[in-house]
Scaffold this motif. Structure first.
Motif, PDB file in Angstrom:
ATOM      1  N   ILE A 435       0.840  -1.193   0.000  1.00  0.00           N
ATOM      2  CA  ILE A 435       0.000   0.000   0.000  1.00  0.00           C
ATOM      3  C   ILE A 435       0.882   1.252   0.000  1.00  0.00           C
ATOM      4  O   ILE A 435       1.908   1.313   0.665  1.00  0.00           O
ATOM      5  CB  ILE A 435      -0.919   0.033   1.237  1.00  0.00           C
ATOM      6  CG1 ILE A 435      -1.817  -1.207   1.270  1.00  0.00           C
ATOM      7  CG2 ILE A 435      -1.750   1.311   1.277  1.00  0.00           C
ATOM      8  CD1 ILE A 435      -2.864  -1.256   0.194  1.00  0.00           C
ATOM      9  N   GLY A 436       0.456   2.288  -0.716  1.00  0.00           N
ATOM     10  CA  GLY A 436       1.166   3.564  -0.695  1.00  0.00           C
ATOM     11  C   GLY A 436       2.516   3.510  -1.391  1.00  0.00           C
ATOM     12  O   GLY A 436       3.491   4.094  -0.912  1.00  0.00           O
ATOM     13  N   VAL A 437       2.573   2.845  -2.528  1.00  0.00           N
ATOM     14  CA  VAL A 437       3.837   2.742  -3.266  1.00  0.00           C
ATOM     15  C   VAL A 437       4.239   4.128  -3.762  1.00  0.00           C
ATOM     16  O   VAL A 437       3.445   4.848  -4.382  1.00  0.00           O
ATOM     17  CB  VAL A 437       3.704   1.774  -4.459  1.00  0.00           C
ATOM     18  CG1 VAL A 437       5.035   1.661  -5.194  1.00  0.00           C
ATOM     19  CG2 VAL A 437       3.245   0.406  -3.977  1.00  0.00           C
ATOM     20  N   ARG A 438       5.470   4.508  -3.511  1.00  0.00           N
ATOM     21  CA  ARG A 438       5.961   5.828  -3.899  1.00  0.00           C
ATOM     22  C   ARG A 438       6.723   5.723  -5.214  1.00  0.00           C
ATOM     23  O   ARG A 438       7.791   5.140  -5.284  1.00  0.00           O
ATOM     24  CB  ARG A 438       6.886   6.387  -2.812  1.00  0.00           C
ATOM     25  CG  ARG A 438       6.197   6.660  -1.493  1.00  0.00           C
ATOM     26  CD  ARG A 438       5.294   7.858  -1.579  1.00  0.00           C
ATOM     27  NE  ARG A 438       6.034   9.069  -1.864  1.00  0.00           N
ATOM     28  CZ  ARG A 438       5.499  10.163  -2.384  1.00  0.00           C
ATOM     29  NH1 ARG A 438       4.228  10.180  -2.712  1.00  0.00           N
ATOM     30  NH2 ARG A 438       6.242  11.238  -2.600  1.00  0.00           N
ATOM     31  N   ARG A 439       6.160   6.293  -6.263  1.00  0.00           N
ATOM     32  CA  ARG A 439       6.851   6.361  -7.544  1.00  0.00           C
ATOM     33  C   ARG A 439       7.486   7.730  -7.684  1.00  0.00           C
ATOM     34  O   ARG A 439       7.130   8.679  -6.983  1.00  0.00           O
ATOM     35  CB  ARG A 439       5.879   6.116  -8.689  1.00  0.00           C
ATOM     36  CG  ARG A 439       4.728   7.105  -8.706  1.00  0.00           C
ATOM     37  CD  ARG A 439       3.840   6.940  -9.926  1.00  0.00           C
ATOM     38  NE  ARG A 439       2.695   7.833  -9.856  1.00  0.00           N
ATOM     39  CZ  ARG A 439       2.734   9.119 -10.122  1.00  0.00           C
ATOM     40  NH1 ARG A 439       3.882   9.696 -10.484  1.00  0.00           N
ATOM     41  NH2 ARG A 439       1.653   9.867 -10.035  1.00  0.00           N
ATOM     42  N   ALA A 440       8.409   7.854  -8.599  1.00  0.00           N
ATOM     43  CA  ALA A 440       9.083   9.129  -8.826  1.00  0.00           C
ATOM     44  C   ALA A 440       8.082  10.191  -9.249  1.00  0.00           C
ATOM     45  O   ALA A 440       7.256   9.961 -10.125  1.00  0.00           O
ATOM     46  CB  ALA A 440      10.159   8.970  -9.898  1.00  0.00           C
ATOM     47  N   GLY A 441       8.142  11.362  -8.599  1.00  0.00           N
ATOM     48  CA  GLY A 441       7.288  12.474  -8.963  1.00  0.00           C
ATOM     49  C   GLY A 441       5.895  12.428  -8.397  1.00  0.00           C
ATOM     50  O   GLY A 441       5.087  13.316  -8.669  1.00  0.00           O
ATOM     51  N   ALA A 442       5.573  11.408  -7.583  1.00  0.00           N
ATOM     52  CA  ALA A 442       4.221  11.302  -7.042  1.00  0.00           C
ATOM     53  C   ALA A 442       4.003  12.328  -5.940  1.00  0.00           C
ATOM     54  O   ALA A 442       4.921  12.631  -5.165  1.00  0.00           O
ATOM     55  CB  ALA A 442       3.991   9.896  -6.494  1.00  0.00           C
ATOM     56  N   PRO A 443       2.788  12.882  -5.838  1.00  0.00           N
ATOM     57  CA  PRO A 443       2.503  13.826  -4.754  1.00  0.00           C
ATOM     58  C   PRO A 443       2.399  13.094  -3.425  1.00  0.00           C
ATOM     59  O   PRO A 443       2.125  11.893  -3.392  1.00  0.00           O
ATOM     60  CB  PRO A 443       1.139  14.407  -5.168  1.00  0.00           C
ATOM     61  CG  PRO A 443       0.495  13.321  -5.962  1.00  0.00           C
ATOM     62  CD  PRO A 443       1.621  12.654  -6.705  1.00  0.00           C
ATOM     63  N   PRO A 444       2.609  13.785  -2.322  1.00  0.00           N
ATOM     64  CA  PRO A 444       2.497  13.132  -1.016  1.00  0.00           C
ATOM     65  C   PRO A 444       1.050  12.782  -0.715  1.00  0.00           C
ATOM     66  O   PRO A 444       0.154  13.602  -0.883  1.00  0.00           O
ATOM     67  CB  PRO A 444       3.020  14.195  -0.041  1.00  0.00           C
ATOM     68  CG  PRO A 444       2.795  15.494  -0.748  1.00  0.00           C
ATOM     69  CD  PRO A 444       2.965  15.207  -2.210  1.00  0.00           C
ATOM     70  N   SER A 445       0.815  11.543  -0.294  1.00  0.00           N
ATOM     71  CA  SER A 445      -0.534  11.130   0.080  1.00  0.00           C
ATOM     72  C   SER A 445      -0.672  11.170   1.590  1.00  0.00           C
ATOM     73  O   SER A 445       0.296  11.394   2.322  1.00  0.00           O
ATOM     74  CB  SER A 445      -0.809   9.706  -0.426  1.00  0.00           C
ATOM     75  OG  SER A 445      -0.022   8.773   0.280  1.00  0.00           O
ATOM     76  N   ALA A 446      -1.886  10.946   2.074  1.00  0.00           N
ATOM     77  CA  ALA A 446      -2.127  10.971   3.508  1.00  0.00           C
ATOM     78  C   ALA A 446      -1.363   9.858   4.209  1.00  0.00           C
ATOM     79  O   ALA A 446      -1.025   9.970   5.389  1.00  0.00           O
ATOM     80  CB  ALA A 446      -3.620  10.842   3.792  1.00  0.00           C
ATOM     81  N   ARG A 447      -1.065   8.769   3.478  1.00  0.00           N
ATOM     82  CA  ARG A 447      -0.412   7.622   4.101  1.00  0.00           C
ATOM     83  C   ARG A 447       1.089   7.614   3.878  1.00  0.00           C
ATOM     84  O   ARG A 447       1.758   6.668   4.280  1.00  0.00           O
ATOM     85  CB  ARG A 447      -1.001   6.328   3.551  1.00  0.00           C
ATOM     86  CG  ARG A 447      -2.513   6.220   3.650  1.00  0.00           C
ATOM     87  CD  ARG A 447      -2.963   4.785   3.549  1.00  0.00           C
ATOM     88  NE  ARG A 447      -2.474   4.008   4.677  1.00  0.00           N
ATOM     89  CZ  ARG A 447      -3.151   3.844   5.825  1.00  0.00           C
ATOM     90  NH1 ARG A 447      -4.316   4.433   5.986  1.00  0.00           N
ATOM     91  NH2 ARG A 447      -2.656   3.116   6.801  1.00  0.00           N
ATOM     92  N   SER A 448       1.639   8.618   3.232  1.00  0.00           N
ATOM     93  CA  SER A 448       3.069   8.625   2.937  1.00  0.00           C
ATOM     94  C   SER A 448       3.878   8.495   4.223  1.00  0.00           C
ATOM     95  O   SER A 448       3.699   9.251   5.170  1.00  0.00           O
ATOM     96  CB  SER A 448       3.456   9.924   2.231  1.00  0.00           C
ATOM     97  OG  SER A 448       2.846  10.002   0.977  1.00  0.00           O
TER      98      SER A 448
END
Length: 457
Positions: A435-448
């Protein structure tokens, strides 16, 4: 990111969910999807109630320019990042110097040209349905929408364009000309010259627009209607040569670049190359991975993929370097009907690269119904889902029950969040869940940066 369950040694056997157990996509609090910084700030405020449509969140921003709709967390971050640039554009296009230089130039011709450059093909309008199509049972039939920007331009300008390439028309080849006869100026002669000037103006207009977008740090092909209107108008007047748009912007260059990097990854080549040169560049990259030359050409003419997204798609394929399956993902791209659907495919490739890293090289892209999966060199099936929130709807559960997904070693990558019911449905089917995979350039999510809960019961 955290793996929630280990893959089972054998493919699990499970009973399908009863119809009354399926989820409906809810209206949720925006704060459950994005961090507080994206909910309010100078010049904007986000409606706290967010409707989920097709596993993407539909946000509404209130700005001084008017309401803005953002059909995903990613687009929300981009629209907010564009606001400082929009303020600068608005100030310049309201100035006396600009209005004097513009005169009557900002008219029907300018608007027509802006539409040709921005939208070479009309896309489906109406209420966005998110990315639900990718969970469908089959691939939608490829339509007949593909066409070149030059075809669109010719139809738009009609008889005001260039009906003949030269002063002599096509019916004059067999005619004898008297040596002492005065040269006649045919009716289409002035139109041909006008078309030539219009073409040169279009080239200057495109370069001026890209230069201004680079200075402001925004996508020259943005779908933000307020920014696009002002950017197009400023570039149109600047291309006439009697208004210094760059000087009028003063020291405002790059106002959005730092923030925009959170919402999208723009390859700087998009600012430097004209669309036709950018298309040639992307075609060379696609040819390294895809075999169907006709499919490549058709894909590069599709309207759902802006030049920026086409470049992102080609770069993502370059990063993965798949051994097989490129043509399959091109076919998926050919059926994309919206900017959101095009982004889904680009971000799916980026998710795989972000999760697998070096292991992503030389795997196989696999079309699953209307969706996309990736099989790495070790045989693991990876299902990238760049959605804001996954729900256990009937279509999702039917998709997960497809025969192609009944394998032992499989991982699902969810860019945003997933409901407890969706996590349970995945667990029952033997998926490793990230869950909450961080890809390059992704905006910060609530679960980051937060571990996902382990308990899915």
């Amino acid at each position: 990111m955290r793996v929630l369950c280990a893959a089972l040694c054998v493919a699990p056997v499970f009973a399908p969910a009863a119809p009354d157990e399926f989820e409906e996509e809810p209206v949720i609090d925006a704060a459950t999807l994005v961090q507080p910084a994206l909910l309010s700030g100078p010049g904007f405020e986000v409606d706290p109630h967010v409707e989920l449509r097709g596993y993407m969140a539909r946000f509404t921003l209130d700005t001084r320019f008017g309401p803005l709709e953002a059909d995903s967390v990613e687009i929300l971050a981009e629209r907010e990042a564009e606001l400082p640039a929009l303020e600068a554009l608005d100030a310049v296009t309201r100035s006396d110097a600009f209005l004097h230089a513009a005169g009557s130039r900002i008219g029907a011709t300018a608007k027509a040209l802006a539409q040709v450059v921005l939208h070479p093909v009309d896309t489906v309008l109406g209420i966005p349905a998110g990315v639900a199509r990718y969970f469908g049972q089959r691939l939608a039939k490829i339509g007949t929408q593909a066409q070149s920007a030059s075809d669109r331009a010719a139809r738009r300008f009609g008889n005001e364009g260039d009906p003949y390439p030269a002063d002599e028309g096509p019916m004059t080849d067999g005619r004898e000309e008297r040596a002492d006869a005065p040269k006649k100026k045919h009716w289409y002669s002035s139109i041909a010259r006008e078309a030539g000037r219009e073409f040169k103006r279009q080239v200057k207009y495109g370069k001026a627009k890209r230069d201004l977008a680079q200075r402001l740090g925004i996508d020259p092909y943005t779908r933000n209607p307020y920014a696009q209107e002002r950017l197009s108008a400023l570039a149109w007047v600047a291309s006439a040569g009697d208004f210094g748009a760059g000087g009028a912007l003063g020291t405002l260059g790059g106002v959005g670049a730092g923030v925009l990097a959170q919402g999208a990854r723009i390859n700087g080549i998009v600012w430097k190359l004209a669309p036709e040169d950018l298309r040639a560049r992307n075609r060379e990259r696609l040819q390294q991975h895809c075999r169907d030359e006709l499919l490549i050409r058709q894909f590069l003419r599709r309207g759902a993929f802006s030049p920026t997204l086409q470049t992102g798609f080609a770069d993502a394929l370059d990063a993965l370097q798949p051994a097989q399956g490129c043509d399959d993902v091109l076919e998926l791209g050919m059926t994309a009907d919206s900017d959101l659907e095009a982004r889904f495919l680009v971000n799916a490739l980026r998710l795989v690269d972000a999760h697998l890293g070096a292991r992503a090289k030389h795997g196989t892209l696999q079309r699953v119904g209307a969706g996309l999966a990736y099989i790495d060199a070790d045989g693991e099936l990876v299902l990238p889902l760049p959605v804001d929130r996954l729900s256990a709807t009937a279509e999702v559960e039917r998709f997960l029950d497809r025969p192609e997904l009944r394998v032992k070693n499989k991982t699902v990558l969810v860019a945003g969040d997933a409901s407890l019911a969706a996590r349970r449905a995945l667990t029952e089917r033997g998926w490793n869940i990230v869950i909450g995979v961080r890809r390059a350039g992704a905006p910060p999510s609530a679960r980051s940066g937060e571990p996902a809960p382990l308990d899915v019961e």
